[in-house]
Design a protein around this motif. Structure first.
Motif, PDB file in Angstrom:
ATOM      1  N   ARG A 261       0.859  -1.174   0.000  1.00  0.00           N
ATOM      2  CA  ARG A 261       0.000   0.000   0.000  1.00  0.00           C
ATOM      3  C   ARG A 261       0.898   1.227   0.000  1.00  0.00           C
ATOM      4  N   ILE A 262       0.619   2.164  -0.870  1.00  0.00           N
ATOM      5  CA  ILE A 262       1.467   3.337  -0.997  1.00  0.00           C
ATOM      6  C   ILE A 262       1.143   4.329   0.123  1.00  0.00           C
ATOM      7  N   GLY A 263       2.170   4.782   0.793  1.00  0.00           N
ATOM      8  CA  GLY A 263       2.036   5.737   1.884  1.00  0.00           C
ATOM      9  C   GLY A 263       3.347   5.799   2.647  1.00  0.00           C
ATOM     10  N   THR A 264       3.584   6.870   3.362  1.00  0.00           N
ATOM     11  CA  THR A 264       4.842   7.020   4.082  1.00  0.00           C
ATOM     12  C   THR A 264       4.809   6.247   5.394  1.00  0.00           C
ATOM     13  N   MET A 265       5.969   6.160   6.039  1.00  0.00           N
ATOM     14  CA  MET A 265       6.043   5.492   7.335  1.00  0.00           C
ATOM     15  C   MET A 265       5.176   6.213   8.367  1.00  0.00           C
ATOM     16  N   ARG A 266       5.001   7.510   8.224  1.00  0.00           N
ATOM     17  CA  ARG A 266       4.141   8.248   9.144  1.00  0.00           C
ATOM     18  C   ARG A 266       2.694   7.763   9.066  1.00  0.00           C
ATOM     19  N   GLN A 267       2.297   7.277   7.894  1.00  0.00           N
ATOM     20  CA  GLN A 267       0.920   6.836   7.684  1.00  0.00           C
ATOM     21  C   GLN A 267       0.744   5.331   7.859  1.00  0.00           C
ATOM     22  N   MET A 268       1.840   4.611   7.997  1.00  0.00           N
ATOM     23  CA  MET A 268       1.788   3.151   8.002  1.00  0.00           C
ATOM     24  C   MET A 268       1.107   2.610   9.258  1.00  0.00           C
ATOM     25  N   GLU A 269       0.150   1.699   9.049  1.00  0.00           N
ATOM     26  CA  GLU A 269      -0.483   0.980  10.146  1.00  0.00           C
ATOM     27  C   GLU A 269       0.183  -0.379  10.314  1.00  0.00           C
ATOM     28  N   LEU A 270       0.137  -0.886  11.533  1.00  0.00           N
ATOM     29  CA  LEU A 270       0.822  -2.143  11.824  1.00  0.00           C
ATOM     30  C   LEU A 270       0.301  -3.289  10.964  1.00  0.00           C
ATOM     31  N   ASP A 271      -1.011  -3.351  10.751  1.00  0.00           N
ATOM     32  CA  ASP A 271      -1.541  -4.459   9.960  1.00  0.00           C
ATOM     33  C   ASP A 271      -1.077  -4.387   8.512  1.00  0.00           C
ATOM     34  N   GLU A 272      -0.934  -3.177   7.959  1.00  0.00           N
ATOM     35  CA  GLU A 272      -0.416  -3.029   6.600  1.00  0.00           C
ATOM     36  C   GLU A 272       1.043  -3.470   6.520  1.00  0.00           C
ATOM     37  N   TRP A 273       1.812  -3.076   7.515  1.00  0.00           N
ATOM     38  CA  TRP A 273       3.230  -3.480   7.582  1.00  0.00           C
ATOM     39  C   TRP A 273       3.344  -5.001   7.606  1.00  0.00           C
ATOM     40  N   GLU A 274       2.584  -5.618   8.512  1.00  0.00           N
ATOM     41  CA  GLU A 274       2.702  -7.064   8.694  1.00  0.00           C
ATOM     42  C   GLU A 274       2.177  -7.832   7.481  1.00  0.00           C
ATOM     43  N   THR A 275       1.123  -7.335   6.848  1.00  0.00           N
ATOM     44  CA  THR A 275       0.614  -7.995   5.642  1.00  0.00           C
ATOM     45  C   THR A 275       1.635  -7.947   4.523  1.00  0.00           C
ATOM     46  N   THR A 276       2.257  -6.792   4.339  1.00  0.00           N
ATOM     47  CA  THR A 276       3.257  -6.652   3.276  1.00  0.00           C
ATOM     48  C   THR A 276       4.428  -7.594   3.502  1.00  0.00           C
ATOM     49  N   LEU A 277       4.965  -7.612   4.713  1.00  0.00           N
ATOM     50  CA  LEU A 277       6.105  -8.486   4.989  1.00  0.00           C
ATOM     51  C   LEU A 277       5.724  -9.954   4.903  1.00  0.00           C
ATOM     52  N   ARG A 278       4.507 -10.270   5.296  1.00  0.00           N
ATOM     53  CA  ARG A 278       4.096 -11.674   5.259  1.00  0.00           C
ATOM     54  C   ARG A 278       4.017 -12.182   3.826  1.00  0.00           C
ATOM     55  N   ILE A 279       3.467 -11.364   2.925  1.00  0.00           N
ATOM     56  CA  ILE A 279       3.308 -11.796   1.539  1.00  0.00           C
ATOM     57  C   ILE A 279       4.613 -11.662   0.754  1.00  0.00           C
ATOM     58  N   CYS A 280       5.361 -10.578   1.004  1.00  0.00           N
ATOM     59  CA  CYS A 280       6.549 -10.284   0.184  1.00  0.00           C
ATOM     60  C   CYS A 280       7.833 -10.912   0.711  1.00  0.00           C
ATOM     61  N   LEU A 281       7.852 -11.357   1.967  1.00  0.00           N
ATOM     62  CA  LEU A 281       9.090 -11.896   2.528  1.00  0.00           C
ATOM     63  C   LEU A 281       8.884 -13.219   3.248  1.00  0.00           C
ATOM     64  N   THR A 282       7.925 -13.271   4.179  1.00  0.00           N
ATOM     65  CA  THR A 282       7.747 -14.499   4.957  1.00  0.00           C
ATOM     66  C   THR A 282       7.265 -15.653   4.081  1.00  0.00           C
ATOM     67  N   ALA A 283       6.243 -15.412   3.261  1.00  0.00           N
ATOM     68  CA  ALA A 283       5.758 -16.474   2.375  1.00  0.00           C
ATOM     69  C   ALA A 283       6.846 -16.964   1.419  1.00  0.00           C
ATOM     70  N   PRO A 284       7.610 -16.080   0.756  1.00  0.00           N
ATOM     71  CA  PRO A 284       8.714 -16.577  -0.077  1.00  0.00           C
ATOM     72  C   PRO A 284       9.728 -17.420   0.689  1.00  0.00           C
ATOM     73  N   ALA A 285      10.035 -17.024   1.927  1.00  0.00           N
ATOM     74  CA  ALA A 285      11.006 -17.783   2.715  1.00  0.00           C
ATOM     75  C   ALA A 285      10.518 -19.205   2.964  1.00  0.00           C
ATOM     76  N   PHE A 286       9.261 -19.335   3.360  1.00  0.00           N
ATOM     77  CA  PHE A 286       8.765 -20.662   3.696  1.00  0.00           C
ATOM     78  C   PHE A 286       8.390 -21.477   2.468  1.00  0.00           C
ATOM     79  N   LEU A 287       7.981 -20.809   1.390  1.00  0.00           N
ATOM     80  CA  LEU A 287       7.807 -21.542   0.141  1.00  0.00           C
ATOM     81  C   LEU A 287       9.145 -22.123  -0.321  1.00  0.00           C
ATOM     82  N   ALA A 288      10.213 -21.349  -0.157  1.00  0.00           N
ATOM     83  CA  ALA A 288      11.544 -21.856  -0.491  1.00  0.00           C
ATOM     84  C   ALA A 288      11.902 -23.045   0.393  1.00  0.00           C
ATOM     85  N   LYS A 289      11.563 -22.960   1.667  1.00  0.00           N
ATOM     86  CA  LYS A 289      11.826 -24.076   2.595  1.00  0.00           C
ATOM     87  C   LYS A 289      11.106 -25.344   2.136  1.00  0.00           C
ATOM     88  N   TRP A 290       9.795 -25.225   1.841  1.00  0.00           N
ATOM     89  CA  TRP A 290       9.013 -26.411   1.498  1.00  0.00           C
ATOM     90  C   TRP A 290       9.341 -26.930   0.103  1.00  0.00           C
TER      91      TRP A 290
END
Length: 271
Positions: free
Chosen positions: A93-122
């Motif tokens: 979601r486009i917006g600065t860190m001042r506007q960032m909500e925790l759920d947006e942060w966690e969703t982005t990292l989960r889809i863009c980083l955590t899921a790739p890491a564990f897909l690579a594992k499996w």
């Protein structure tokens, strides 16, 4: 088990993911397509089968790691192997860190980083048993060229680059190659959603700026990016691993807009 190589592609329902699926199919792969939008996935699969290829779909949210793991299991059940994993799915979601909500942060990292890491594992477990495989992490030049307006996405892509190095070090002894692809501007849906706070769509303005910075003077087409991805999965790239490749039309290493260069040296540079 199929005798053809198998690729699992996330974010395969549109844009770059869909183009990549079609390109892999034309290169002789069976394709397992993962994304949230089932109708779009089935449309991509239909294009592949019409073209003489073979595809299966799995619709769900990669933010749910139980779904992500199930998608790998379904691919193995369907085809009996996974030769290439393309971690392409992204969310931001486009917006600065001042506007960032925790759920947006966690969703982005989960889809863009955590899921790739564990897909690579499996997927890596199946690849390790076969003593071969390729993991391609689709990153962005924004990992190193921060715009200041999408902090979670930039952080996730920087993490994905670092993860690429880590996975290459882990899996290399088992014949598994891991590469990152730092992609530049692509003519997809994600390049058309830049909106100002007053509602004005800034996408065309940003596109003009980007094309003024890109030595090739244009956005990439999804199909040409897809060809680069398939090329890196091929055995002709068999000694390439543990690195992130910039595929950006030269943007990352170009400092001055062409409009300014033209004003300075009008005989040397076009507008």
């Amino acid at each position: 088990m199929t005798n053809r190589p198998v690729v699992l592609i996330t974010g395969a329902s549109q844009g770059l993911g869909a183009a990549t699926a079609l390109e892999f199919s034309r290169s002789g792969y069976d394709c397992f397509l993962v994304a949230r939008n089932r109708p779009n996935l089935e449309a991509v699969a239909s294009l592949i089968t019409t073209d003489g290829g073979n595809a299966a779909v799995c619709a769900g949210d990669l933010g749910d790691l139980s779904f992500a793991q199930a998608s790998v299991q379904q691919c193995l059940y369907k085809f009996g192997r996974i030769d290439v994993l393309v971690n392409n799915a992204a969310w931001r979601r486009i917006g600065t860190m001042r506007q960032m909500e925790l759920d947006e942060w966690e969703t982005t990292l989960r889809i863009c980083l955590t899921a790739p890491a564990f897909l690579a594992k499996w997927c890596g477990e199946a690849m390790q048993a076969a003593q071969s495989g390729v993991i391609l992490n689709v990153s962005s030049i924004q990992a190193n060229l921060a715009p200041g307006i999408c902090p979670a996405y930039v952080a996730a892509k920087g993490g994905l680059d670092a993860l690429t190095y880590e996975l290459a070090a882990l899996y290399g002894p088992y014949g598994i190659r891991v590469l990152g692809l730092n992609l530049g501007a692509i003519d997809t849906e994600m390049s058309a959603d830049y909106v100002a706070e007053n509602g004005d769509n800034l996408s065309q303005d940003l596109r003009r700026f980007a094309e003024d910075m890109i030595p090739l003077r244009r956005f990439a087409e999804p199909q040409e990016m897809a060809r680069s991805i398939v090329m890196l999965a091929d055995n002709r790239a068999s000694y390439m691993t543990g690195t992130c490749l910039e595929i950006d039309g030269g943007w990352s290493h170009q400092a001055t807009p062409y409009s300014l260069k033209h004003r300075q040296f009008p005989q040397e540079f076009s507008k």
